[in-house]
Each structure stands twice: as structure tokens, then as C-alpha cells.
Design a protein around this motif. Structure first.
Motif, short mmCIF file in Angstrom:
data_model
loop_
_atom_site.label_atom_id
_atom_site.label_comp_id
_atom_site.label_asym_id
_atom_site.label_seq_id
_atom_site.Cartn_x
_atom_site.Cartn_y
_atom_site.Cartn_z
N ASP A 10 0.87 -1.07 0.01
CA ASP A 10 -0.02 0.10 -0.07
C ASP A 10 0.83 1.45 -0.03
OD1 ASP A 10 -2.23 -1.53 0.23
OD2 ASP A 10 -2.56 -1.39 2.15
N ARG A 11 0.36 2.32 -0.67
CA ARG A 11 1.09 3.52 -0.88
C ARG A 11 -0.06 4.56 -0.88
NH1 ARG A 11 6.13 2.92 -2.17
NH2 ARG A 11 6.73 4.81 -2.87
N SER A 12 0.35 5.79 -0.33
CA SER A 12 -0.62 6.61 -0.15
C SER A 12 0.17 8.20 -0.36
CB SER A 12 -1.31 6.70 1.29
OG SER A 12 -0.53 6.72 2.31
#
Length: 119
Positions: A10-12
Motif C-alpha cells: 500500500d502507498r498513499s
């Protein structure tokens, strides 16, 4: 052994307030600011609790003397691409992304700074 990006996918996007002079100095390297910030954050999370506190105290922009700022002597990204092309050859790099060439080139540049053990 897997990497952090392989283990945690996950990346944000995060908005942060950072001193403009520090950003301008970092931009001169040619390396994306997000890569520099992520590298610093990755380093931070690998430290022990005591090392984290020391890191934060030693690098507090309210405490660091401006004379300690070292401007880059060249654009690292351009130099990295140049080194990667030299190493890989022009034919194999014509269809290769700049991001990959920068990564390869930075490893090659880093190897120039690492002192080889004396035999």
C-alpha cells in the motif's frame, strides 16, 4: 529476503510542511523529493528508540546551523543516468526508463564513495 515495498504494497499521498530552502537544495540533486523523504523515513523506522530520538534532535531544522547545509555539487540523477548508460551500454538503455537508470546509476555512484577494504 524481501524489501519493504515488496512486503507492504500500500502507498498513499501525504501532505507535509517542509522548509522551502531544504526543498530547493534537495531539488538540485535531480532526485524526486518523494524519494528523498521516503529514504529518510525508511532510515528513521530502522533505528532503535534511542537512535530515533537522537536522529530527530540532531536534525531539527530549528537547531541546525544553516552553514551545515551542503549544496549538491552536481545533479545526481543526470550523473546516475550517465553512469548507468556507460555501464549498461547505449543499446540496452534506449528503451529503459529513466527511473530505472537513476536507480542503477546511484548504485554505481555509491560504489565510488564506499572505501574498499585494504588487502
Amino acid at each position: 529476503m524481501s524489501s519493504i515495498n515488496e512486503e507492504f504494497l500500500d502507498r498513499s499521498v501525504h501532505s507535509v510542511r517542509i522548509n522551502d530552502h531544504l526543498i530547493e537544495c534537495a531539488k538540485k540533486t535531480g532526485i524526486p523529493i518523494s524519494n528523498i523523504i521516503e529514504a529518510g523515513l525508511t532510515h528513521f523506522v530502522t533505528l532503535s528508540d534511542e537512535e530515533r530520538i537522537k536522529y530527530l534532535v540532531e536534525n531539527d531544522p530549528d537547531k541546525v546551523d544553516p552553514s551545515q547545509i551542503q549544496e549538491p555539487h552536481y545533479n545526481y540523477a543526470e550523473k546516475a543516468i550517465e553512469k548507468a548508460k556507460e555501464s549498461l551500454g547505449t543499446k540496452s538503455t534506449s528503451k529503459t526508463s529513466n527511473k530505472f537508470l537513476i536507480a542503477v546509476g546511484l548504485v554505481l555512484l555509491l560504489s565510488m564513495f564506499i572505501k574498499k577494504p585494504e588487502s
